[in-house]
Each structure stands twice: as C-alpha cells, then as structure tokens.
Design an enzyme around this catalytic site. Structure first.
Site, short mmCIF file in Angstrom:
data_model
loop_
_atom_site.label_atom_id
_atom_site.label_comp_id
_atom_site.label_asym_id
_atom_site.label_seq_id
_atom_site.Cartn_x
_atom_site.Cartn_y
_atom_site.Cartn_z
N GLU A 71 0.62 -1.49 -0.22
CA GLU A 71 -0.42 0.01 0.01
C GLU A 71 0.92 1.30 0.15
O GLU A 71 2.00 2.01 0.53
CB GLU A 71 -0.78 0.00 1.02
CG GLU A 71 -1.91 1.36 1.56
CD GLU A 71 -3.36 1.36 2.05
OE1 GLU A 71 -3.49 2.67 2.59
OE2 GLU A 71 -3.11 0.05 3.12
N ASN A 117 -4.72 5.06 -1.97
CA ASN A 117 -5.87 5.58 -1.74
C ASN A 117 -6.67 6.74 -2.61
O ASN A 117 -5.91 7.55 -3.13
CB ASN A 117 -6.18 6.49 -0.37
CG ASN A 117 -5.14 5.39 0.61
OD1 ASN A 117 -6.37 4.37 1.40
ND2 ASN A 117 -4.06 4.83 0.77
N GLU A 152 -8.25 2.08 -3.46
CA GLU A 152 -9.18 1.97 -2.39
C GLU A 152 -10.11 3.57 -2.31
O GLU A 152 -9.73 4.59 -2.35
CB GLU A 152 -8.25 1.71 -1.45
CG GLU A 152 -7.01 0.58 -0.80
CD GLU A 152 -5.99 0.39 0.01
OE1 GLU A 152 -6.76 0.66 0.93
OE2 GLU A 152 -5.34 -0.26 -0.16
N ASP A 176 -12.83 -0.27 1.57
CA ASP A 176 -11.69 0.11 2.43
C ASP A 176 -11.81 0.34 3.68
O ASP A 176 -13.56 1.27 3.74
CB ASP A 176 -10.52 1.30 2.86
CG ASP A 176 -9.55 1.20 3.08
OD1 ASP A 176 -9.36 -0.10 3.91
OD2 ASP A 176 -8.74 2.39 3.18
N GLU A 217 -6.16 -5.58 7.98
CA GLU A 217 -5.64 -4.97 8.01
C GLU A 217 -4.93 -3.76 9.31
O GLU A 217 -5.83 -4.62 10.61
CB GLU A 217 -5.45 -4.04 7.06
CG GLU A 217 -6.93 -2.44 7.50
CD GLU A 217 -6.84 -1.54 6.97
OE1 GLU A 217 -5.79 -1.21 6.63
OE2 GLU A 217 -8.01 -0.62 6.22
#
Length: 650
Positions: free
Chosen positions: A423, A484, A516, A546, A603
C-alpha cells in the site's frame, strides 16, 4: 548571556502550534477585544482599551500600537509611556520598525546586555535611560498578506521578560487589531467612493432597467441574489452605526444533501427540496427580515432586531427544530442535513462583504464541528480559519517544493506470508514540523483544493515504483500496489480519467494498480462516485473497499459495485482475542467476501495473537505493523523483491 533576536513569524505560531491553554485573564482579553471592536464608536478608543487589557493580561508595563499610513507610521494608541517620551521612543526604534514592517517579530530580552549597542541607536539608549525599559516584544499587524500596523509591549525596570507563549498570545491579539485596521481602511474607501452616491444610484438604476430583474434575483425562487443581499446588509450596518440599540443577525444556511438528491432523484426532486427548504426558512421570519439565494445549496438571511432567549435568537432555535423534521421529496421521506453560520451585529468598521465572509467561515466551521447545527462567529474562529488558509497554502508550496513522498507497507499472502503487494502511503517531509502523516494534512488539502495535485503525485510515484519492481529480474507481474483515492474528488472532478491516463503511461497491466475507497464514502456517495468506479473498473484498474464494517453497513450495494477486495476495518482486528464478537464479525465478513467472489484483507495486525486468529478465518491477505511497518520506497523494494516469507517476530 541574554541576547535579543528577530524571530520569523512562522516560528512564533504555525498552524500546528497553538498557544498553551490560556488562563482566564487571556480568555477575558480575547472576549474583551472582540466586544470592543464590535461595539466601540471610536476605533482609537477601542484600541486604547485593548492595549490596556493586553498590558494587564500579559504583565507588560507599557505598550504601543501604530498604523501604517502610506510610507509613514502613525501612532494609534499608547499605554504606560510618558507622553513626552512617546515620539522620541518611536523615532529611536527605526531599525526595529523596519524589521516589523518586513513581517518579522522582534524580541529584545535584555537591553542592558551586550551586544545591545548593535541594536539601539544612541538616541534610543538615551530614551531607554529615561524610560528604563528592559525588554520588548514587537509583532507586525498583518492583513491580507500586508503589514498594516505594529504592536509592541515593554517591560520596564524589572526582571520581567516575555515568554514564547506571551508572544503567541500577542499574535492572537494582533490578528484582531490587523482585522480592525483593514476593515477601517475598507470602510474609509467605501465612504470615499460613495460621496457622489445619488449619482451612482441613478446610474445603477438605469443599468438595472437595461439588464432586467434577472441580474438581481434568482429565477427559480425569486429571492435576491448576493449583490442585492449585500446592499441590505450594508444598510443594516449603517443603521447599527447610527443607533446603539439596533441589532441584527446575519446568517447562512447550507443544504448538505442537495447534490446527492439532484444526482440520485433528479432535477425535479432537487427543486422540491429547495422549495421545501425555502418554506421552512421563511416561516418564522418577520416582515422586515431578508432571505437571499447565494448558491444552489446556500441561502443567506438577515434578521433585524431578532428576539433573543437564553442568549440565542428565537428564530434560529425554530429553524433548528423545523429542519430536524423529515421532508417529503419525490414521494420519499428524507432527512436533510443543514449547517448554519451566524454573526451578530459586527464591528463598526466592517463592510457587508467582510461580514458575509465571516458568516461563511462560520458555516464551514459548523461542518467540521457538528453533523448538523449552528455555529456562532467569534474572532477566535476567524483566527483558526486564517491559520487553516495559511496551512493550505503551505501544502501547495510543499507540493511545488517536492516535499511529499511515498512510503510503502507490504501486503502479504495469508497462506505463505510472502509479499504480494504494497500500500502506498503519503508522507509530507515538512521543513519545520518534520514528517507529517496524512491525517495531519489531508483534510486541509481537500478544503484548500490541493487534492487533485496530491492524487496525481501519489499515483505517478506509485506507478514509477511499480515499474521498477516489475522490471527487475526478480519482479513478478502479479505484484500490485494500492493507492487511496479521495471520495470527494471522485464525486466532483474528472480525476478518474486523469488517473487512468497516468497508469496507461507505464509498461505494466492496469490491474497491477488498485484504488482504495472507504466504505463510509460509498454509503454517502453520489451517482458520480459510482460512475467513476465503473470507469476505473472498465480500464482494468482494481477496486478495493477500505475500512469495511466501519460505521454503517453497505451490504445492500456491495454486490452491485465492481470491487474485487474488501479490507476489514482494523478496529475489528485489534479486538481479536479480547472481544468475542470481533471474531464473529471478521469470520462473517470473510465468508461474505468468499461467497461474493471477493478477496478479503485484514489490516491492523499488531500481534502474534491477531495473526493466529486470522489464519483460521478464511482471510486472503494480511497487513499490519506486526509484519512490516510503512517504509521508504528503496527499502520496501528490496524487501518485496526477495519474495520470501516475511519474518514474523515472536
């Protein structure tokens, strides 16, 4: 040895540095300053009283306020200085004044310590010998990026010196003084420009006849538009200057769901919403009150001599109750979200434009502080708004200076613990405040219009990093990177097309990049967000949901949207082994994902217990500090290229 120094303004009070919690005397100073600027008939008189209050609250023996008039400095107020020494003292500090006029803060800790001879002229030292001041702090009064005046405090004949926190509070007071001076200038300019007001009105009337009423009124509601509304506000201000017992309230009301209704239910439903809103807004108003439409989802209102109860306008309380009730729109019962910002009366030096700006700033604060409600203007709020604007400008400067970079946190395969992706996480290497995390600047970046530049920067850097990974002899073309994306941008800009264009520039499949988007954004999302997601999916870019499970559930829409993976919110993972319900929720989400053909990532794994619990629940991917922390691009590349199981600490 105690020395003096010039302190750049940014080091005194930046957006992340607030004064220590003020004692009651400083709170009193702020409220008194605001009250005096609002109600005083004489600006000079109010400055004298503020200066007296500042000296008392900050334990200063003397003080002075000066205004910049052209190329000269004019004395506005002084306190505690013998009158016959005021002019010599001002003339003696020419060097200090030059620093202040350059926007710097000046602090002299001890005028008797070396190298004081380099600071003060001979005349200044002679004046000091008569006045006996030992330490001094001067701050510039800055409005709209220009120094409009100077504010200084002295400690006389004692061991007293001013602390850093004293200087920070001086800047707070300086903001009030600068605002008042700027407003005074604007008021003077308005007065000068209106000398031939009757001729101006005649000319304007003729222009309006030629343009027709559409230039001043909204075609749908028939309400005044902003120019005409400002004229009403200006008349109320003028009356307040003439009549001490006259009061008014200026407010703005924004409908937060207007665009969603327009996008999902159509233009006719949006018109119904506006009509119902206007009906509720008009209901409690008096005949002399004024309503205007300032934007598609924004109304302004002006209340004359409003009735007050328990320190609040009766009409405002009624509006809160009325808008709490659902509305019948397009045969549906809808709850609307409204935010109100109001300002009462106003400084005698204000203009209508400045008052409206303050009301809008207050409405913006209402959005931050409440889900739906009213915020009343205060000078401290304007101070916070000004700091936010400065911080937003600092973000743009940081983008242009190359201060933003990406860290990468590996994502591992649950079965093998081998890294299969990473990420991309944004970091700001601020020259004064160190490394800042996204939570410290993204909100202001969105409000300041910087998110498009940041999104492009993130995707371009992430793609460049991915290109190096895949081009390596040890790289796998199945490796992926997630970034993101801002829901607000998906809803309001053409960011999807821009991001697709960037990814197409690189030599790897689009599926190597995953976007995301948070679950909460999908719940409140408009049709524009859904359309943008389908556009990204059609281009081959993977979509991940997410923070799944956070807030409200979006199960009803999950199967209709093109997601390929859901990320379980870390709050559930952190409670594994502590809260039995968390295990059940994680297991249910994993089962849901499997049944819908979606991958599932957990996560926030921070302990061996989390890892062991998740192995048994059908989760595809793991991510968390227990496996690997976010790290700079070079180190992350070396780790993922090894393609060996992540070393798991005990």
């Amino acid at each position: 040895m105690a020395l003096w120094g010039y302190v750049p303004m940014g080091e005194i009070l930046d957006p992340g540095s607030q004064p220590d919690s003020p004692p009651e005397r400083l709170v009193d100073l702020l409220s008194r300053s605001a009250s005096l600027l609002r109600s005083a008939n004489s600006l000079e008189k109010s400055f004298e009283e503020i200066l007296e209050a500042a000296c008392t609250c900050l334990h200063a023996d003397a003080g002075v306020i000066r205004e910049v008039r052209g190329k000269k400095l004019q004395l506005v107020a002084f306190q505690g200085i013998p009158e016959h020494l005021v002019a010599p003292l001002m003339d003696a500090g020419v060097g200090i004044s030059a620093k202040l006029l350059a926007g710097e803060t000046v602090r002299i800790v001890n005028t008797e310590a070396d190298p004081v001879t380099e600071v003060l002229s001979r005349r200044a030292k002679e004046t000091r010998d008569h006045f006996h001041f030992r330490s001094y702090v001067g701050v510039p009064l800055i409005a709209n990026g220009h120094v409009v005046g100077l504010f200084g405090l002295y400690a006389v004949g004692s061991e007293r010196s001013f602390s850093e926190n004293d200087i920070k509070w001086m800047h707070v007071v300086a903001d009030f003084l600068a605002m008042a001076l700027a407003n005074s200038r604007l008021s003077h300019e308005l007065s000068e420009s209106s000398r031939d007001f009757s001729a101006y009105r005649a000319e304007r009337s003729e222009v309006e006849k030629r343009l027709g009423s559409n230039a001043m009124y909204d075609s749908f509601t028939g309400l005044p538009l902003e120019p005409l509304f400002l004229e009403h506000v200006e008349r109320s201000l003028a009356r307040a200057r003439r009549q001490e017992d006259y009061h008014f309230t200026l407010g703005v009301l924004r409908l937060r769901r207007f665009s969603i209704v327009a996008d999902t239910l159509g233009a006719h439903a949006a018109e119904q919403l506006i009509a119902e809103c206007l009906s509720r807004l008009k209901a409690p108003l008096q005949p002399d009150d004024v309503i205007a439409r300032l934007a598609p989802d924004l109304f302004g209102f002006l209340l004359e001599q409003p009735e007050m109860k328990d320190g609040k306008e009766v009409i405002i309380a009624q509006l809160e109750r009325d808008f709490a009730r659902p509305m019948n729109i397009a045969n549906r019962s809808l709850h609307t979200t409204v935010h109100l910002g109001i300002i009462r009366d106003g400084p005698v030096t204000s203009s209508a434009e400045i008052l409206l700006q303050k009301a809008l700033a207050t409405e913006h604060q209402s959005v931050r502080e409440t889900a739906s409600g009213v915020v009343v203007y205060s000078p401290v709020l304007l101070y916070a708004e000004r700091r936010a604007i400065e911080f937003q400008a600092d973000i743009q400067r940081g983008i242009e200076a190359g201060e933003f970079s990406l860290f990468f946190q590996p994502i591992v395969e649950a079965a093998t613990l081998r890294p299969v992706g990473a990420e991309a996480l944004l970091r700001w290497h601020h020259p004064e405040r160190g490394v800042l995390l996204p939570g410290e600047f993204l909100f202001q970046a969105e409000n300041g219009g910087c998110m498009t530049d940041l999104s492009i920067l993130v995707v371009r850097e992430a793609c460049s990093w991915m290109q190096k990974i895949i081009s390596s002899s040890r790289g796998s073309r199945d490796f992926f990177v997630t970034v993101n994306v801002s829901p607000r941008q998906l809803a309001t800009s053409d960011i999807a097309r821009m991001l697709i264009g960037i990814i197409d520039e690189y030599d790897f499949p689009p599926k190597s990049v995953k976007m995301e988007i948070t679950e909460t954004a999908m719940i409140a999302g408009s049709q524009r967000i859904v359309a943008a997601l389908h556009e990204l999916d059609a281009a081959g870019i993977g979509l991940w949901l997410d923070d799944f499970g956070k807030g409200y559930s979006s199960l009803g829409r999950l199967h209709t949207l093109p997601f390929e993976c859901i990320k379980i919110d870390s709050a559930f993972v952190s409670s594994l082994g502590i809260d039995e319900n968390s295990s059940k929720i994680v297991s249910a989400i994993a089962s849901l994902g499997n049944n819908l053909g979606l991958d599932v990532l957990a996560e926030g794994i921070e302990s061996p217990a989390h890892l062991e619990a998740l192995r048994e629940l059908g989760v595809c991917y793991f991510q968390g500090f227990h496996l690997a922390r976010p790290m700079p691009a070079g180190r992350a590349a070396r780790i993922v290229l090894e393609m060996t199981p992540m070393p798991v600490p005990n």
